[in-house]
Design a protein around this motif. Sequence first.
Motif, PDB file in Angstrom:
ATOM      1  N   ILE A   1       5.896  40.953 -50.538  1.00  0.00           N
ATOM      2  CA  ILE A   1       6.329  40.872 -49.181  1.00  0.00           C
ATOM      3  C   ILE A   1       5.216  39.384 -48.472  1.00  0.00           C
ATOM      4  O   ILE A   1       4.030  40.324 -48.263  1.00  0.00           O
ATOM      5  N   LYS A   2       5.441  38.183 -48.127  1.00  0.00           N
ATOM      6  CA  LYS A   2       4.388  37.247 -47.357  1.00  0.00           C
ATOM      7  C   LYS A   2       4.860  37.814 -45.961  1.00  0.00           C
ATOM      8  O   LYS A   2       5.960  36.665 -46.146  1.00  0.00           O
ATOM      9  N   VAL A   3       3.627  38.064 -45.095  1.00  0.00           N
ATOM     10  CA  VAL A   3       4.291  37.854 -43.886  1.00  0.00           C
ATOM     11  C   VAL A   3       3.459  36.842 -43.557  1.00  0.00           C
ATOM     12  O   VAL A   3       2.477  36.783 -43.525  1.00  0.00           O
ATOM     13  N   GLU A   4       3.819  35.930 -43.216  1.00  0.00           N
ATOM     14  CA  GLU A   4       3.348  34.453 -42.559  1.00  0.00           C
ATOM     15  C   GLU A   4       2.675  35.103 -41.321  1.00  0.00           C
ATOM     16  O   GLU A   4       3.321  35.167 -40.044  1.00  0.00           O
ATOM     17  N   VAL A   5       1.292  34.486 -41.282  1.00  0.00           N
ATOM     18  CA  VAL A   5       0.860  35.486 -39.762  1.00  0.00           C
ATOM     19  C   VAL A   5      -0.539  33.480 -39.709  1.00  0.00           C
ATOM     20  O   VAL A   5      -1.605  33.713 -40.567  1.00  0.00           O
ATOM     21  N   GLY A   6      -0.201  32.883 -38.894  1.00  0.00           N
ATOM     22  CA  GLY A   6      -1.082  32.226 -38.716  1.00  0.00           C
ATOM     23  C   GLY A   6      -0.723  30.533 -39.431  1.00  0.00           C
ATOM     24  O   GLY A   6       0.473  30.667 -40.418  1.00  0.00           O
TER      25      GLY A   6
END
Length: 147
Positions: free
Chosen positions: A37-42
């Motif tokens: 799971i890649k959670v895009e942050v900034g």
Amino acid sequence: MSPSGRELTRERETFFRSLSSRAGRVLPCWVAGVVLIKVEVGDGGEFWRVAMRDRGVVVDRGSEPADATVVLSAGLFHDLITGGDQLIAALLRNEATVVGEVALLLVLRRFFPSAPGSGDPRDVVGGSRWRERMDETVARSTPAERA
């Protein structure tokens, strides 16, 4: 008021830490695989690997290849873990992407809560009374055995 970046990070960590304790109740016995799971942050992202096998879960951080990969925003992930959105709906709206074994994703979604206030529709119409009426309907529609 929306949560701060630090609060969102803490929520994600709490969610992922809770998976192993809930796995026995949530996972079917046949599931085996790893979801990244890649959670895009900034400008970057957080990578979480969820390995599911034998009704157990091991979660770690890392971006090694997996059987299925999901990419989504931090805001969407927050909505998923609070029950404000559903994973499949987000995929259909193209707000999240998945590559690989979609069946693993269908299993992973069992860890996310339902929307607040949602429940079994049978409870609205009387719960067990609904089941009794259904049994009566089935009994009436079944041909009687002739002696």
